[in-house]
Motif scaffolding. Structure first.
Motif, PDB file in Angstrom:
ATOM      1  N   SER A 104       0.824  -1.206   0.000  1.00 36.87           N
ATOM      2  CA  SER A 104       0.000   0.000   0.000  1.00 36.87           C
ATOM      3  C   SER A 104       0.859   1.257   0.000  1.00 36.87           C
ATOM      4  O   SER A 104       0.587   2.208  -0.744  1.00 36.87           O
ATOM      5  N   GLN A 119       0.942   3.965  -3.189  1.00 38.25           N
ATOM      6  CA  GLN A 119       0.605   5.374  -2.985  1.00 38.25           C
ATOM      7  C   GLN A 119       1.770   6.289  -3.351  1.00 38.25           C
ATOM      8  O   GLN A 119       1.577   7.368  -3.919  1.00 38.25           O
ATOM      9  N   GLU A 120       2.982   5.854  -3.018  1.00 37.12           N
ATOM     10  CA  GLU A 120       4.183   6.651  -3.273  1.00 37.12           C
ATOM     11  C   GLU A 120       5.250   5.733  -3.852  1.00 37.12           C
ATOM     12  O   GLU A 120       6.095   5.212  -3.118  1.00 37.12           O
TER      13      GLU A 120
END
Length: 216
Positions: free
Chosen positions: A110, A114-115
């Motif tokens: 996750s 996201q990054e």
């Protein structure tokens, strides 16, 4: 700063984005000597040490315990088996009352989704950690017993009163020497005025003298 001050000041800073991501998760409290994971288990998590001290160790078939590493606040541990997917080659336990954050595969995926740049940052962080541990092994392997004991005391100096909570047996396991050698060395350090020995505690009275001894 001499070579041993550089060696003892070995903490590797985690990328700030990962630091904040890990810190956002709730921590689990562990009592001193509580097992976090055991040798031979399949890994489900790696860990971020929010507070306290953790020791990684191995047990021989005869039941002998050998300390491999000591982790302090802000360190991650248990990541090698987590990422290679093989059973853990060591166990870990809380050396003091600790707060520990478990990071699962779903968590790390996750974060990276996201990054995405965090994945590269994390790889660089792990690579620096491997290099640091390799240098530590090279340095410690060639030290005589007395200097290994002195280095351990300085590396474990985490209490506000400049003391180390430990026993002669735990020091011996950590640095690979017998209890008699530990007792003889601590007695010598005490006679020099470098330390003060108490029940299950050693107070470092003259840190500068111990560092000078390490650098001789």
């Amino acid at each position: 700063m001499n070579k041993w001050e550089l060696f003892l000041d070995h903490k590797i800073d985690m990328p700030s984005e990962l630091f904040h991501a890990f810190k956002a998760k709730p921590a689990q409290k562990y009592k001193s000597n509580q097992i976090i994971y055991r040798q031979g288990e399949m890994p489900k998590y790696f860990y971020y040490l929010k507070k306290g001290i953790v020791q990684a160790f191995v047990n021989s078939p005869e039941g002998m315990e050998k300390v491999l590493n000591t982790y302090k606040e802000g360190d991650i541990f248990g990541e090698a088996s987590f990422f290679d997917g093989f059973p853990r080659i060591s166990s870990a336990k809380a050396f003091s009352d600790s707060e520990i954050i478990s990071i699962s595969k779903a968590d790390i995926i996750s974060y990276f989704q996201q990054e995405p740049f965090l994945a590269l940052n994390f790889i660089e962080f792990l690579a620096r950690k491997v290099r640091m541990l390799s240098n530590e092994i090279d340095n410690i392997s060639f030290l005589p017993a007395e200097k290994r004991i002195a280095q351990y005391l300085l590396n474990m100096n985490v209490n506000s009163d400049s003391s180390v909570n430990c026993t002669h047996e735990s020091i011996g396991r950590a640095v690979g020497v017998g209890r008699v050698t530990v007792s003889r060395t601590l007695s010598k350090f005490s006679n020099y005025g470098w330390i003060d020995t108490k029940y299950r505690k050693i107070v470092i009275v003259n840190k500068e003298a111990v560092l000078k001894f390490l650098n001789e």
